[in-house]
Design a protein around this motif. Structure first.
Motif, PDB file in Angstrom:
ATOM      1  N   UNK A 160       0.822  -1.218   0.000  1.00 18.99           N
ATOM      2  CA  UNK A 160       0.000   0.000   0.000  1.00 18.99           C
ATOM      3  C   UNK A 160       0.853   1.264   0.000  1.00 18.99           C
ATOM      4  N   UNK A 161       2.172   1.122   0.169  1.00 25.05           N
ATOM      5  CA  UNK A 161       3.055   2.309   0.171  1.00 25.05           C
ATOM      6  C   UNK A 161       4.226   2.108  -0.795  1.00 25.05           C
ATOM      7  N   UNK A 162       3.964   1.305  -1.829  1.00 28.80           N
ATOM      8  CA  UNK A 162       4.943   1.141  -2.915  1.00 28.80           C
ATOM      9  C   UNK A 162       6.300   0.605  -2.457  1.00 28.80           C
ATOM     10  N   UNK A 163       6.278  -0.335  -1.567  1.00 26.97           N
ATOM     11  CA  UNK A 163       7.508  -1.039  -1.194  1.00 26.97           C
ATOM     12  C   UNK A 163       7.155  -2.483  -0.847  1.00 26.97           C
ATOM     13  N   UNK A 164       8.063  -3.241  -0.304  1.00 29.50           N
ATOM     14  CA  UNK A 164       7.732  -4.607   0.077  1.00 29.50           C
ATOM     15  C   UNK A 164       8.655  -5.120   1.186  1.00 29.50           C
ATOM     16  N   UNK A 165       8.401  -6.323   1.639  1.00 32.97           N
ATOM     17  CA  UNK A 165       9.133  -6.901   2.768  1.00 32.97           C
ATOM     18  C   UNK A 165      10.622  -7.028   2.473  1.00 32.97           C
ATOM     19  N   UNK A 166      10.974  -7.400   1.230  1.00 31.35           N
ATOM     20  CA  UNK A 166      12.389  -7.587   0.883  1.00 31.35           C
ATOM     21  C   UNK A 166      13.155  -6.274   1.043  1.00 31.35           C
ATOM     22  N   UNK A 167      12.546  -5.166   0.622  1.00 33.97           N
ATOM     23  CA  UNK A 167      13.224  -3.874   0.752  1.00 33.97           C
ATOM     24  C   UNK A 167      13.332  -3.464   2.221  1.00 33.97           C
TER      25      UNK A 167
END
Ligand code: SF4
Length: 423
Positions: free
Chosen positions: A197-204
């Motif tokens: 929902x904020x243009x990122x993900x767990x890996x980052x």
């Protein structure tokens, strides 16, 4: 000052919420006590995931009312959020209102019962804390999820996905490491969709956290297979970092595609199986945990066998087996249930299969020698439990202490842990 007792049930997210409520109450001058008897204010941070946990809570509430009618009781957590009508005679703190716990308690002390259940705002992340285990920091990285699983009541409590900004989580972790924390547990309803929902993900997020200076380990909480599949390459890349426990908790719930469809789970048994095969290829010593629901409405003997075959094929180290429990207000509660006896029988057989598989998984570690972080006191005197890089529990005896790192050699295993001696 007033004594407060905080009782927590449920998931790691609930324990993180309680640590923060305790931190705020302590900061406001309340005394936190370890027993209900010694308290004037009793706060129940509740869980609604299964029928039995809810029944236990209401039994406990009834007994407090009978035995200690003068005590002030506050109800927080998922039952307060989902079913306020069931507990509306008590002050209520919703899952997203934990940062207002002091206000609720102070109003209650002035005989004013307030209900704070607004779920639009998120509690700030950097609240003061009283950690359950001083060197383990449980960080909620988001609240809610992107799923709509037909059996799930947590969705009603925690709602849709709202992720904390990556920078806020980094700051929280940095502060925790400064305070001597050795383990960081990342938790939410589905860490796999963190940041979508904020243009990122767990890996980052993990990439950011492993760049922090310090001697610590990260344990990643439950992630749904359909979301992991969306960024698995990035995730596998960062999971090579030694600061991340080689541990993945990926719930499958069923081995039958028909049942997965009825559950509203957006993946197939084949998807799950090939994801696990890839994980085991990249990370041979990865500890894999999964969840299975037995006896979902309409589950035939054949569909149950599909679950057995999938479990035998993927050989998970840990299986959290649940018997289906109809949760009020969920779509699955309206479906024709499988006979109770059949559910019990199926869960018993699957549990036996799990114990055999778990033992075989642990036998791979016989003779292994390496470092473990002592993070728990054992049942016996002089007995401790440590975790190795694969987050395997290692039972060892000696004059040791919590958060100590020691070298061990494994000479025995059970279905649930490894047994070793100090090397
Ligand atoms: S992903 Fe499904 S099971 Fe998990 S919290 Fe969301 S709705 Fe519930």
């Amino acid at each position: 000052m007033t004594n407060v007792y905080l009782h927590t049930s449920g998931c790691a997210h609930n324990f993180a919420d309680s640590e923060q409520m305790a931190g705020l109450l302590k900061q406001a001058g309340f005394d936190l006590v370890n027993t209900l008897e010694d308290a004037f204010v009793v706060i129940f941070n509740t869980c609604t995931v299964k029928g039995p946990s809810e029944t236990t809570f209401f039994r406990r509430l009834e007994s407090v009312k009978q035995k200690y009618p003068h005590k002030i009781v506050v109800v927080a957590g998922c039952i307060a959020q989902c079913d306020p009508n069931k507990v509306n005679r008590y002050p209520l703190v919703g899952t997203n209102q934990i940062h207002k716990i002091v206000e609720v308690v102070e109003e209650a002390l002035h005989d004013n019962q307030i209900h704070l259940l607004d779920s639009d705002e998120m509690p700030p992340l950097n609240l003061p804390r009283v950690r359950r285990t001083p060197y383990i920091s449980i960080i909620p990285i988001s609240s809610g999820c992107l799923g709509a699983c037909s059996f799930c009541k947590t969705k009603i409590a925690r709602g849709n996905l709202v992720s904390y900004p990556l920078g806020n989580i980094r700051k929280e972790a940095e502060q925790a490491i400064k305070e001597g924390v050795k383990e960081i547990w990342l938790t939410s309803q589905d860490t796999g969709c963190y940041g979508f929902d904020i243009d990122t993900n767990l890996a980052r997020l993990l990439k950011e956290l492993v760049s922090l200076i310090g001697n610590f380990k990260i344990r990643v909480g439950m992630m749904n297979p359909n979301h992991v599949l969306m960024f698995k390459k990035e995730l596998f890349e960062v999971y090579k970092n030694p600061k991340i426990y080689q541990f993945m908790h990926i719930p499958v719930q069923s081995g039958s595609d028909d049942i997965l469809r009825k559950m509203g789970r957006n993946y197939t048994a084949r998807d799950f199986r090939s994801l696990v095969e890839e994980i085991k290829l990249y990370f041979p010593s990865m500890t894999l945990a999964t969840d299975v629901i037995v006896g979902f409405p309409g589950e035939t003997e054949e569909q149950y066998r599909d679950t057995q075959s999938l479990i035998r094929a993927v050989m998970p180290d840990i299986i959290n087996i649940s018997r289906f429990w109809p949760r009020p207000k969920t779509p699955a509660a309206k479906l024709k249930p499988v006979l109770g006896e059949t559910i019990k029988h199926r869960s018993r057989i699957l549990t036996d299969i799990y114990h055999n598989i778990a033992r075989m998984c642990n036998e791979r570690w016989l003779g292994w020698e390496g470092e473990v972080l002592i993070n728990e006191k054992g049942k016996e005197a002089n007995q401790w439990i440590g975790r190795n890089d694969s987050y395997k529990p290692v039972v060892v005896e000696g004059n040791l202490k919590l958060s100590q790192i020691i070298r061990v050699k494994i000479n025995r295993v059970t279905s649930f842990d490894l047994r070793g001696t100090v090397a």
